[in-house]
Design an enzyme around this catalytic site. Structure first.
Site, PDB file in Angstrom:
ATOM      1  N   SER A  42     -33.516  16.404 -16.617  1.00 35.39           N
ATOM      2  CA  SER A  42     -32.066  16.519 -16.710  1.00 35.39           C
ATOM      3  C   SER A  42     -31.518  16.718 -15.298  1.00 35.39           C
ATOM      4  CB  SER A  42     -31.704  17.720 -17.591  1.00 35.39           C
ATOM      5  OG  SER A  42     -30.309  17.888 -17.623  1.00 35.39           O
ATOM      6  N   SER A 114     -36.638  11.632 -22.272  1.00 34.53           N
ATOM      7  CA  SER A 114     -37.869  11.102 -22.885  1.00 34.53           C
ATOM      8  C   SER A 114     -39.107  11.690 -22.194  1.00 34.53           C
ATOM      9  CB  SER A 114     -37.893   9.571 -22.885  1.00 34.53           C
ATOM     10  OG  SER A 114     -37.451   8.989 -21.687  1.00 34.53           O
TER      11      SER A 114
HETATM   12  P1  ADP Z   1     -29.228  12.849 -15.778  1.00 34.54           P
HETATM   13  O1  ADP Z   1     -28.581  11.717 -16.542  1.00 34.54           O
HETATM   14  O2  ADP Z   1     -30.601  12.478 -15.295  1.00 34.54           O
HETATM   15  O3  ADP Z   1     -29.223  14.140 -16.530  1.00 34.54           O
HETATM   16  P2  ADP Z   1     -26.875  12.733 -14.140  1.00 34.54           P
HETATM   17  O4  ADP Z   1     -26.781  11.286 -13.824  1.00 34.54           O
HETATM   18  O5  ADP Z   1     -25.993  13.261 -15.253  1.00 34.54           O
HETATM   19  O6  ADP Z   1     -28.398  13.093 -14.446  1.00 34.54           O
HETATM   20  O7  ADP Z   1     -26.579  13.610 -12.840  1.00 34.54           O
HETATM   21  C1  ADP Z   1     -27.197  13.355 -11.617  1.00 34.54           C
HETATM   22  C2  ADP Z   1     -26.393  14.007 -10.493  1.00 34.54           C
HETATM   23  O8  ADP Z   1     -27.054  13.766  -9.256  1.00 34.54           O
HETATM   24  C3  ADP Z   1     -24.979  13.449 -10.367  1.00 34.54           C
HETATM   25  O9  ADP Z   1     -24.096  14.491 -10.020  1.00 34.54           O
HETATM   26  C4  ADP Z   1     -25.123  12.460  -9.195  1.00 34.54           C
HETATM   27  O10 ADP Z   1     -23.908  12.273  -8.501  1.00 34.54           O
HETATM   28  C5  ADP Z   1     -26.162  13.151  -8.316  1.00 34.54           C
HETATM   29  N1  ADP Z   1     -26.948  12.241  -7.455  1.00 34.54           N
HETATM   30  C6  ADP Z   1     -27.181  12.416  -6.132  1.00 34.54           C
HETATM   31  N2  ADP Z   1     -27.914  11.421  -5.628  1.00 34.54           N
HETATM   32  C7  ADP Z   1     -28.164  10.571  -6.645  1.00 34.54           C
HETATM   33  C8  ADP Z   1     -28.884   9.341  -6.731  1.00 34.54           C
HETATM   34  N3  ADP Z   1     -29.501   8.802  -5.679  1.00 34.54           N
HETATM   35  N4  ADP Z   1     -28.953   8.739  -7.935  1.00 34.54           N
HETATM   36  C9  ADP Z   1     -28.342   9.285  -9.032  1.00 34.54           C
HETATM   37  N5  ADP Z   1     -27.646  10.456  -9.000  1.00 34.54           N
HETATM   38  C10 ADP Z   1     -27.543  11.095  -7.827  1.00 34.54           C
END
Ligand code: ADP
Length: 212
Positions: A42, A114
């Site tokens: 997460s 997953s």
């Molecule tokens: P997940 O879906 O895996 O729970 P999210 O996409 O909701 O994660 O959140 C990821 C966080 O990390 C966001 O705030 C995003 O802006 C930040 N982040 C920083 N660098 C990256 C990157 N390279 N790729 C994806 N998210 C990133």
């Protein structure tokens, strides 16, 4: 319910073969269908990457769809909770939806933690060889916890959420994913570039023209 019991239940159903085939749809779309399965802790960046890749693909004229927790848990899987068995069933149904999208010639992207290999491998096993693309959004737990996008780590540490992946429930890293994205080392744009490049290498997308 086991896979075997499920199979027996539907044994009298006959598949009607469509005349508009996957191949014809893909020709019309000018790209191939694929299942892009993004796994990771997460806060690792799964949803952010899935939607950013979808934006890029959409602007290139591709047919796409993102499946994430909200759009399946509200409908298709609204009867499921978060026990191991329900999580497993949740992923099985998502896998089946992806398989239908694949027949429709669509590039589907999923953004689910997953955490268990067996669940991911089960989805891989129902998708034609080569069409399942596992992407590991890799990010150290400490960074995910610092990001704490939805405040869930804080609640898990406080004991308000039980069996939270990375805290009191394991995450099994992919053994041989098609792509690893180190989201704490690369920008979002770089991660999207890596996914697009991989889709070109796998011939899901046509090779880049010099003007791209
Ligand atoms: P997940 O879906 O895996 O729970 P999210 O996409 O909701 O994660 O959140 C990821 C966080 O990390 C966001 O705030 C995003 O802006 C930040 N982040 C920083 N660098 C990256 C990157 N390279 N790729 C994806 N998210 C990133």
């Amino acid at each position: 319910m086991s896979d075997k019991e499920r199979e027996q239940k539907s044994s009298n159903v006959v598949w009607h073969h469509a005349t508009v085939t996957r191949q014809r749809r893909e020709k019309q779309n000018s790209h191939k269908g694929a299942v892009i399965w993004i796994t990771g802790l997460s806060g690792a960046g799964k949803s952010t990457i899935a939607h950013a890749v979808e934006e890029r693909l959409h602007s290139m004229g591709c047919r796409t769809f993102v499946l994430d927790g909200d759009n399946v848990r509200h409908g298709l899987c609204s009867d499921l909770g978060f026990s191991d068995e329900d999580r497993s069933e949740n992923l099985r149904r998502i896998g089946e939806v992806c398989k239908l999208f694949l027949e429709a010639g669509v590039i589907s992207l999923t953004a689910f933690i997953s955490p268990f290999r067996k669940d991911r491998e089960r989805v891989r096993s129902i998708i034609p060889h080569g069409d399942f693309v596992e992407i590991y959004a890799r990010c150290p737990l400490e960074v995910c916890e610092q990001r704490d996008v939805k405040g869930l780590y804080k609640r898990a540490r406080a004991g308000e959420i039980k069996q939270f992946t990375g805290i009191d429930s394991p995450y099994e890293e992919p053994v041989n994913p098609e792509l690893i994205l180190d989201t704490h080392l690369h920008t979002l744009d770089e991660c999207v570039d890596q996914v697009i490049e991989m889709l070109r290498m796998r011939a899901v997308l046509a090779p880049a023209c010099p003007t791209d």
